[in-house]
Design a protein around this motif. Structure first.
Motif, short mmCIF file in Angstrom:
data_model
loop_
_atom_site.label_atom_id
_atom_site.label_comp_id
_atom_site.label_asym_id
_atom_site.label_seq_id
_atom_site.Cartn_x
_atom_site.Cartn_y
_atom_site.Cartn_z
N SER A 128 0.84 -1.20 0.00
CA SER A 128 0.00 0.00 0.00
C SER A 128 0.87 1.24 0.00
N GLY A 129 0.36 2.30 -0.60
CA GLY A 129 1.04 3.59 -0.66
C GLY A 129 0.02 4.59 -1.15
N GLU A 130 0.42 5.51 -1.98
CA GLU A 130 -0.57 6.40 -2.58
C GLU A 130 -1.57 5.58 -3.38
N ASP A 131 -1.07 4.56 -4.07
CA ASP A 131 -1.90 3.53 -4.70
C ASP A 131 -1.43 2.18 -4.16
N PHE A 132 -2.13 1.13 -4.53
CA PHE A 132 -1.70 -0.22 -4.19
C PHE A 132 -0.85 -0.78 -5.32
N THR A 133 0.21 -1.46 -4.97
CA THR A 133 1.05 -2.14 -5.95
C THR A 133 0.80 -3.63 -5.83
N VAL A 134 0.47 -4.26 -6.95
CA VAL A 134 0.12 -5.68 -6.98
C VAL A 134 1.10 -6.39 -7.89
N VAL A 135 1.73 -7.43 -7.36
CA VAL A 135 2.72 -8.20 -8.11
C VAL A 135 2.22 -9.63 -8.27
N SER A 136 2.29 -10.14 -9.49
CA SER A 136 1.82 -11.49 -9.76
C SER A 136 2.97 -12.45 -9.91
N ASP A 137 2.66 -13.74 -9.81
CA ASP A 137 3.66 -14.78 -9.94
C ASP A 137 4.27 -14.77 -11.34
N GLY B 293 5.15 -12.26 -12.94
CA GLY B 293 6.06 -11.14 -13.09
C GLY B 293 5.42 -9.82 -13.44
N ARG B 294 4.11 -9.79 -13.48
CA ARG B 294 3.41 -8.55 -13.82
C ARG B 294 3.23 -7.69 -12.57
N THR B 295 3.49 -6.39 -12.69
CA THR B 295 3.28 -5.44 -11.60
C THR B 295 2.32 -4.36 -12.07
N VAL B 296 1.25 -4.15 -11.32
CA VAL B 296 0.27 -3.12 -11.66
C VAL B 296 -0.05 -2.30 -10.43
N ARG B 297 -0.64 -1.14 -10.66
CA ARG B 297 -1.08 -0.28 -9.57
C ARG B 297 -2.59 -0.18 -9.60
N ALA B 298 -3.18 0.02 -8.43
CA ALA B 298 -4.63 0.13 -8.33
C ALA B 298 -5.00 1.12 -7.25
N ARG B 299 -6.08 1.88 -7.49
CA ARG B 299 -6.55 2.80 -6.47
C ARG B 299 -7.30 2.05 -5.37
N ARG B 300 -7.95 0.96 -5.73
CA ARG B 300 -8.71 0.17 -4.76
C ARG B 300 -8.50 -1.30 -5.05
#
Length: 313
Positions: free
Chosen positions: A85-94, A96-103
């Motif tokens: 968590s931070g200003e947005d959430f950072t989500v990392v997948s197995d 190797g993909r990394t994305v950001r999300a507001r919720r």
């Protein structure tokens, strides 16, 4: 650059797909990350869902995926291994993909651990069952067995007597002295036979359950066996985010409000991620509630930000 979404939904079962459908229709860029391990995968059909009664779970999920795609929702088969968590959430997948999300919507469900009796795991979802509301009608009036996993299994034995009057309650590793006098009176009133002794294995013939064999060699003809798996909540991601959990007889689950909002701002949970007893219809409802709350939350957040820009202090 890291891709940014309004919402990332972790888990693509009934709860996750329902949330994604509402979010997509509300014009929010949404990503569903699904590991493809639905709790009801062993079952050949699902029951009690109005207009979907008897539908195979795999067909239900396939239709759900088609529906969310109409609204531009993306779905990937992958497993989330990290969230921050931070200003947005950072989500990392197995993968190797990394994305950001507001919720975030966490709909990771739970895992069922079955009793270690030969034959139980192999027949689970067929003639070894756990929920009479899910399967009771289909096996009504057959000879039932109930395999105890704890003294609380008395409740299951009493419940299934609604669907059959030929019920035997196998105590297995539970001592008869662990049952209360009230338990024994209720079992007798329901016509449930109590069978002491450890269960050694299930007996099958022509790929169907025909009996239960005890360690002493005694065999009991049964065509259906109910048992209560041990629920293992999939709360790892929520714990890493700092979500508060509360203990229940079926494991620790996140503390949530009526919409599924956890104690972590911006993180909702739905389906079996919030409780053991959530059926498919409940999970879909929970996903809808979470998504509709998120739509309102994002709207008000953006409007308040616009007001501040227009009226700087």
């Amino acid at each position: 650059m890291t891709e940014k979404y309004a919402v990332v939904v972790i888990g693509g079962g009934a709860a996750g797909l329902s949330a994604a459908l509402v979010l997509g229709r509300a014009r929010h860029r949404t990503l569903v990350i699904d590991a493809g391990e639905p709790r009801n995968a062993p079952a050949g059909h699902m029951q009690g869902y109005l207009s979907r009664d008897g539908m195979p779970p795999a067909d239900f999920l396939a239709v759900g995926r088609e529906e969310i795609a109409r609204y531009g929702v993306e779905l990937v088969r992958d497993r989330v291994v990290a969230v921050e968590s931070g200003e947005d959430f950072t989500v990392v997948s197995d993968g190797g993909r990394t994305v950001r999300a507001r919720r975030l919507v966490v709909a990771t469900g739970l895992r069922d651990e079955l009793p270690a009796v030969p034959g139980v795991a192999e027949r689970f979802g067929r003639d070894v069952l756990h929920c009479p509301f899910c399967h009771g009608w289909e096996v009504r009036d057959q000879p039932f067995g109930v395999l105890a996993t704890s003294p609380a299994s008395v409740h299951q034995a009493l419940m299934v007597s609604q669907w059959s009057k030929d019920v035997r309650f196998f105590l297995h590793t539970v001592a008869e002295e662990e049952l209360s006098d009230e338990d024994l009176r209720r079992l007798a009133a329901a016509g449930v036979d109590v069978v002491a002794g450890e269960v050694a294995e299930l007996v099958t013939e022509d790929d169907r359950l025909t009996g239960v064999r005890l360690a002493d060699g005694a065999a009991h003809a049964r065509s259906v066996l109910f048992t209560a798996p041990r629920a293992v909540p999939q709360t790892g991601l929520l714990e890493r985010l700092g979500a508060e959990l509360h203990e229940t007889p079926f494991g620790a689950y996140p503390v949530v409000d009526a919409t599924g909002l956890t104690t972590v701002p911006g993180v909702w949970a739905a389906g079996n991620a919030v409780g053991y007893a959530e059926q498919v219809v409940h999970a879909a409802s929970g996903g809808y509630r979470a998504a509709s709350a998120i739509v309102g939350d994002l709207l008000m957040t953006d409007l308040d930000a616009a007001v501040r820009r227009q009226n700087p202090a």
